[in-house]
Every structure is written in structure tokens, then in C-alpha cells.
Design an enzyme around this catalytic site. Sequence first.
Site, PDB file in Angstrom:
ATOM      1  CB  CYS A   1      46.110  31.758  24.959  1.00 21.29           C
ATOM      2  SG  CYS A   1      46.061  33.299  25.893  1.00 21.29           S
TER       3      CYS A   1
ATOM      4  CG  ASN B   1      40.914  45.047  34.934  1.00 15.84           C
ATOM      5  OD1 ASN B   1      40.080  44.979  35.828  1.00 15.84           O
ATOM      6  ND2 ASN B   1      40.969  46.054  34.082  1.00 15.84           N
ATOM      7  CB  ALA B   2      41.332  45.640  40.038  1.00 23.05           C
ATOM      8  CB  SER B   3      37.520  43.203  37.141  1.00 22.15           C
ATOM      9  OG  SER B   3      36.537  42.260  36.809  1.00 22.15           O
TER      10      SER B   3
ATOM     11  CD  GLU C   1      49.823  33.327  25.454  1.00 20.65           C
ATOM     12  OE1 GLU C   1      49.635  34.319  26.218  1.00 20.65           O
ATOM     13  OE2 GLU C   1      49.984  32.183  25.897  1.00 20.65           O
TER      14      GLU C   1
ATOM     15  CG  ASN D   1      51.143  39.290  31.619  1.00 25.32           C
ATOM     16  OD1 ASN D   1      52.252  39.637  31.253  1.00 25.32           O
ATOM     17  ND2 ASN D   1      50.890  38.938  32.866  1.00 25.32           N
TER      18      ASN D   1
END
Length: 152
Positions: A102, A49-51, A59, A46
Site C-alpha cells: 500500500c 479472498n479465499a486465495s 488503501e 479491505n
Amino acid sequence: MTDNATRDALIAAAREAANRAYAPYSGFHVGAALLLKNGDVVTGANVENASYGLTLCAETAAIAKIANEGWIGELTEIAIVGGRPECDALLGSDPVHPCGRCRQVLNEAAERSKTDILVHCASGDGKAVQSYRLSELFPAAFGPKDLGLIPD
């Protein structure tokens, strides 16, 4: 059903991938390992992100790798491991299952592979594993077959 040695090797590869996760916001590391028809294993982790909506699940990261190499139709199995990192270990006693997004992405690859792929869900501590066919986790899925792109 796969043999235990193959399942365990995939889980180990997923655990190693989870160690490379970029998860500064949740602190939850997830790794995925895909088994291809030729026996190759491709991994992903994984990437947060800040967003938050732009975060990539393990996956999805792994599927993107095989799609970019032209191997989207080669998937047979996947292992997913997740937990909170501590030193060189992952903590967590519950198996981690793929999210809905996913499952949809996996379904696309499974239909292209013409395989009801095996999905191995493992806990961070490695003590719990649950295995399913994708059709059990995602019944009545929408995919390429619904658009007439893959013959039954």
C-alpha cells in the site's frame, strides 16, 4: 499539517468504510479515506479472498476508485483505521499503518499529485492516532520519477 477537524473527519470516514469491509478470513476490518485537492473524500475497505494473495487492502481499493475516475493526481491526505468489529464498533488500541504494498501504491498517487501526502493512522477504538508524511513511512521510494515520467 492538516487541521484536527479535517483529520478527524477523514478518520470518521475511514471508520465508516471499515464497517463495510469483507473480511471473513482475518476478521480484521480496515477502512481508508482519501482527501482530494478539491475537498472530496473517497473511501475504500479491505476485500479478502479465499486465495489470500488476491486480497485487496482498503488503501488499494480507495486508490483504484480515484484512478478509475481520473483523479490519481488529486490525492493530498489519507486516513486508515482498522480493528476487529464488535456490534457497531471496531476494537483495537494500536494505530493501523499501511503495508508495504500500500505504501508503494500510495507513493504512485502522491508523486502524481506532486504532494508528500499526510497519512493518518488510527486505532480501531479511535483513541490513538499517529500522523506522518508518506516520505517518513516510505523513504527512498521507487516511483514514476525514477522512470523519468514526472519531472522533479
